[in-house]
Design a protein around this motif. Structure first.
Motif, mmCIF file in Angstrom:
data_model
loop_
_atom_site.group_PDB
_atom_site.id
_atom_site.type_symbol
_atom_site.label_atom_id
_atom_site.label_comp_id
_atom_site.label_asym_id
_atom_site.label_seq_id
_atom_site.Cartn_x
_atom_site.Cartn_y
_atom_site.Cartn_z
ATOM 1 N N THR A 111 25.839 97.065 30.385
ATOM 2 C CA THR A 111 24.458 96.490 30.259
ATOM 3 C C THR A 111 24.359 95.118 29.862
ATOM 4 O O THR A 111 23.619 94.454 30.507
ATOM 5 C CB THR A 111 23.646 97.492 29.287
ATOM 6 O OG1 THR A 111 23.884 98.865 29.822
ATOM 7 C CG2 THR A 111 22.299 96.980 29.222
ATOM 8 N N GLN A 183 23.525 104.550 34.659
ATOM 9 C CA GLN A 183 23.456 103.297 33.894
ATOM 10 C C GLN A 183 23.431 102.008 34.920
ATOM 11 O O GLN A 183 23.003 101.237 34.677
ATOM 12 C CB GLN A 183 24.708 103.181 32.939
ATOM 13 C CG GLN A 183 24.574 101.975 32.176
ATOM 14 C CD GLN A 183 25.549 101.756 31.358
ATOM 15 O OE1 GLN A 183 26.802 102.428 31.433
ATOM 16 N NE2 GLN A 183 25.649 100.997 30.487
ATOM 17 N N PHE A 186 19.990 101.693 36.332
ATOM 18 C CA PHE A 186 19.280 100.855 35.077
ATOM 19 C C PHE A 186 19.688 99.351 34.890
ATOM 20 O O PHE A 186 18.733 98.605 35.021
ATOM 21 C CB PHE A 186 19.599 101.740 33.455
ATOM 22 C CG PHE A 186 18.951 100.928 32.549
ATOM 23 C CD1 PHE A 186 17.567 101.007 32.399
ATOM 24 C CD2 PHE A 186 19.600 100.015 31.839
ATOM 25 C CE1 PHE A 186 16.982 100.379 31.136
ATOM 26 C CE2 PHE A 186 19.048 99.657 30.835
ATOM 27 C CZ PHE A 186 17.743 99.732 30.442
ATOM 28 N N SER A 219 21.564 100.151 18.902
ATOM 29 C CA SER A 219 21.912 101.235 19.736
ATOM 30 C C SER A 219 23.169 101.859 19.289
ATOM 31 O O SER A 219 23.561 102.788 19.753
ATOM 32 C CB SER A 219 22.375 100.499 20.972
ATOM 33 O OG SER A 219 21.173 99.993 21.571
ATOM 34 N N ASN A 245 16.431 104.776 23.165
ATOM 35 C CA ASN A 245 16.365 103.590 23.788
ATOM 36 C C ASN A 245 17.577 103.796 24.984
ATOM 37 O O ASN A 245 18.623 104.205 24.624
ATOM 38 C CB ASN A 245 16.599 102.398 22.945
ATOM 39 C CG ASN A 245 18.022 101.888 22.531
ATOM 40 O OD1 ASN A 245 18.525 101.309 23.431
ATOM 41 N ND2 ASN A 245 18.557 102.176 21.370
ATOM 42 N N PRO A 246 17.297 103.242 25.796
ATOM 43 C CA PRO A 246 18.416 103.365 26.981
ATOM 44 C C PRO A 246 19.764 103.250 26.588
ATOM 45 O O PRO A 246 20.550 103.871 27.127
ATOM 46 C CB PRO A 246 17.863 102.400 28.051
ATOM 47 C CG PRO A 246 16.968 101.360 27.576
ATOM 48 C CD PRO A 246 16.292 102.309 26.303
ATOM 49 N N TYR A 250 22.569 106.212 26.942
ATOM 50 C CA TYR A 250 24.049 105.891 27.818
ATOM 51 C C TYR A 250 25.218 105.743 27.118
ATOM 52 O O TYR A 250 26.300 106.750 27.376
ATOM 53 C CB TYR A 250 23.861 104.838 28.814
ATOM 54 C CG TYR A 250 22.751 104.878 29.801
ATOM 55 C CD1 TYR A 250 22.597 106.200 30.693
ATOM 56 C CD2 TYR A 250 21.722 103.979 29.928
ATOM 57 C CE1 TYR A 250 21.529 106.147 31.591
ATOM 58 C CE2 TYR A 250 20.656 103.971 30.990
ATOM 59 C CZ TYR A 250 20.556 105.087 31.803
ATOM 60 O OH TYR A 250 19.460 105.176 32.403
ATOM 61 N N LEU A 277 15.966 111.687 30.004
ATOM 62 C CA LEU A 277 15.991 110.233 29.422
ATOM 63 C C LEU A 277 16.709 109.373 30.053
ATOM 64 O O LEU A 277 16.232 108.378 30.545
ATOM 65 C CB LEU A 277 16.167 110.218 27.625
ATOM 66 C CG LEU A 277 15.102 110.619 26.936
ATOM 67 C CD1 LEU A 277 15.979 110.746 25.381
ATOM 68 C CD2 LEU A 277 13.779 109.684 26.910
ATOM 69 N N TRP A 281 14.977 106.432 32.467
ATOM 70 C CA TRP A 281 15.064 105.078 32.204
ATOM 71 C C TRP A 281 15.626 104.450 33.664
ATOM 72 O O TRP A 281 15.395 103.256 34.057
ATOM 73 C CB TRP A 281 16.185 104.808 31.083
ATOM 74 C CG TRP A 281 15.427 104.789 29.594
ATOM 75 C CD1 TRP A 281 15.902 105.877 28.679
ATOM 76 C CD2 TRP A 281 14.533 104.105 29.304
ATOM 77 N NE1 TRP A 281 14.997 105.579 27.688
ATOM 78 C CE2 TRP A 281 14.305 104.509 27.876
ATOM 79 C CE3 TRP A 281 13.920 102.954 29.833
ATOM 80 C CZ2 TRP A 281 13.130 103.912 27.056
ATOM 81 C CZ3 TRP A 281 12.852 102.295 29.048
ATOM 82 C CH2 TRP A 281 12.607 102.706 27.772
ATOM 83 N N VAL A 285 13.406 101.516 35.196
ATOM 84 C CA VAL A 285 13.719 100.384 35.335
ATOM 85 C C VAL A 285 14.304 100.176 36.533
ATOM 86 O O VAL A 285 13.944 98.758 37.294
ATOM 87 C CB VAL A 285 14.543 100.006 34.139
ATOM 88 C CG1 VAL A 285 14.971 98.642 34.346
ATOM 89 C CG2 VAL A 285 13.932 100.446 32.716
#
Length: 303
Positions: A111, A183, A186, A219, A245-246, A250, A277, A281, A285
């Motif tokens: 990410t 992911q 996202f 995270s 939170n994303p 993940y 979730l 997300w 996004v």
């Protein structure tokens, strides 16, 4: 003699363009048409991402080895700090702390790298943007795909760690595929959002590393986020927000898939409806980022 009046006399430029089927050069297509144009260029997206990945380490003597060495060195640094100096593994009671740590580092790096490359996707490729006509979303999508390929190389190292610490392959490992797919969607949406913002505010590229560093510590990359918050007597709503939170979602989904059933698993506290979730997300996004980027299609490379 005066010329006979033309039937076009008295028409405005806009009316003339409409009459003869003319359109503004570089005008933004409709959203479905934009998606179709992207699909038509899917082979270019793949080829461009591969070329960028190859060129990334072309000047280094070790070449593509750095694709694996970079996240591995990051994990080593975090292990020295949190595993040895801060005794995080003993505090958590995790005998296989290294797989727990490396999984978190690799997943978050996916990410993080997508965001960092996305913010420069337009501003760093203005020559290409101004010289050729193509859907500009090709650039942030290609960069996100490049980071996915980078992660797949890193997963080879991760599997070696897992096997070395007694985590044998099991059916839950198949969940890696949907986790990475969610992911990736996202990350692609995030890259498109940052690409639009970065095209207008280049200074965002300088600020973003500090934002991402804060996000990393929030995270649970190096430690059990829920246990750390409980030790500080954080309010329940804060625990729920940070766990949802994303990045944390993940990371925990991947840890749950890879090291479930082991001593470390009790430290992977999944929030309720964690798969919902993850999907939410990705859709919010991913789709939202695509629409947000598309709305400024006419502005990229101008000014």
């Amino acid at each position: 003699m005066s010329a006979a009046p033309s039937p076009d006399d008295g028409l405005s430029a806009a009316e003339l363009a409409k009459k003869y089927g003319l359109s503004v050069s570089g005008a933004r297509p409709s959203l479905p048409e934009y998606a179709r144009q992207l699909w038509d260029r899917r082979h270019f997206v793949v080829a461009f991402s591969r070329a960028k990945m190859t060129a990334q380490y072309s000047q280094a003597k070790l070449g593509q080895v750095w694709q694996v060495a970079t996240p591995l060195l990051n994990a080593t640094v975090y292990f020295l700090i949190f595993g040895l100096l801060m005794q995080q593994s003993k505090g958590m009671g995790i005998p296989t702390y290294i797989p727990f740590l490396v999984t978190g580092v690799f997943v978050f790096t996916f990410t993080q790298s997508s965001a960092l490359s996305g913010v420069r996707a337009i501003s760093g490729n203005l020559g290409l943007v101004r010289a050729l006509h193509f859907p500009r979303a090709v650039l942030p999508i290609s960069f996100a795909l490049q980071q996915l390929q980078q992660l797949l190389f890193s997963m080879i190292v991760l599997f070696a760690f897992l096997l070395g610490f007694g985590h044998m392959p099991k059916p839950s490992w198949l969940l890696i595929v949907p986790v990475l797919a969610l992911q990736f969607v996202f990350n692609t949406g995030l890259a498109m959002i940052l690409a639009r913002l970065g095209s207008k505010t280049p200074d965002l590229a300088q600020l973003l590393p500090f934002i991402l560093r804060t996000w990393m510590y929030a995270s649970g990359v190096m430690y059990s986020l829920v246990e750390a918050l409980k030790k500080t007597h954080a309010p329940g709503w804060l625990v729920d927000v940070l766990s949802a939170n994303p990045a944390a979602v993940y990371i925990n989904l991947m840890r749950d898939a890879l090291i479930s059933g082991h001593a470390a698993h009790k430290h992977i506290v999944l929030p309720q409806h964690v798969w919902a979730l993850g999907v939410g997300w990705a859709l919010l996004v991913g789709v939202g980022g695509f629409v947000f980027f598309w709305k400024a299609e006419e502005q990229y490379g101008r000014g």
